[in-house]
Design a protein around this motif. Sequence first.
Motif, PDB file in Angstrom:
ATOM      1  N   THR A  36       5.991  -1.137  -4.991  1.00  0.00           N
ATOM      2  CA  THR A  36       5.857  -2.386  -5.867  1.00  0.00           C
ATOM      3  C   THR A  36       4.249  -2.835  -6.188  1.00  0.00           C
ATOM      4  N   ARG A  37       3.634  -1.600  -5.313  1.00  0.00           N
ATOM      5  CA  ARG A  37       2.115  -2.008  -6.322  1.00  0.00           C
ATOM      6  C   ARG A  37       1.858  -0.110  -6.705  1.00  0.00           C
ATOM      7  N   LEU A  38       2.630   0.662  -6.740  1.00  0.00           N
ATOM      8  CA  LEU A  38       2.885   1.768  -8.403  1.00  0.00           C
ATOM      9  C   LEU A  38       3.240   0.702  -9.468  1.00  0.00           C
ATOM     10  N   THR A  39       4.200  -0.116  -9.106  1.00  0.00           N
ATOM     11  CA  THR A  39       4.509  -0.813 -10.662  1.00  0.00           C
ATOM     12  C   THR A  39       4.063  -1.440 -10.996  1.00  0.00           C
ATOM     13  N   GLU A  40       2.904  -2.194 -10.562  1.00  0.00           N
ATOM     14  CA  GLU A  40       2.073  -3.029 -10.932  1.00  0.00           C
ATOM     15  C   GLU A  40       0.952  -2.544 -11.468  1.00  0.00           C
ATOM     16  N   PHE A  41       0.368  -1.150 -10.760  1.00  0.00           N
ATOM     17  CA  PHE A  41      -0.550  -0.022 -11.525  1.00  0.00           C
ATOM     18  C   PHE A  41       0.184   0.726 -12.626  1.00  0.00           C
ATOM     19  N   ALA A  42       0.884   0.698 -12.621  1.00  0.00           N
ATOM     20  CA  ALA A  42       1.058   1.284 -13.880  1.00  0.00           C
ATOM     21  C   ALA A  42       1.310   0.249 -15.272  1.00  0.00           C
ATOM     22  N   ALA A  43       2.049  -0.684 -14.776  1.00  0.00           N
ATOM     23  CA  ALA A  43       1.904  -2.283 -15.882  1.00  0.00           C
ATOM     24  C   ALA A  43       0.468  -1.976 -16.241  1.00  0.00           C
TER      25      ALA A  43
END
Length: 68
Positions: A36-43
């Motif tokens: 979840t955090r990785l997806t947020e960060f990538a965006a």
Amino acid sequence: MADIAFPEDLIALETTAWEEIQAGRLTVETATAVQTRLTEFAAEAGVDRYTAEMGLKRAVRHPEPAEG
């Protein structure tokens, strides 16, 4: 692959996940939190999630030795 500056909270989450993996006790909660955090960060960073994930794993599992 370009170096990506990961936030400390994401490094901490991946570190916890890696420790759990090595101990054979990775939880769904930990894995979900990392993704979840990785997806947020990538965006936020405007980078491909896969590229960010590979960079994060490399940063945590195979850190560069400090120069000095």
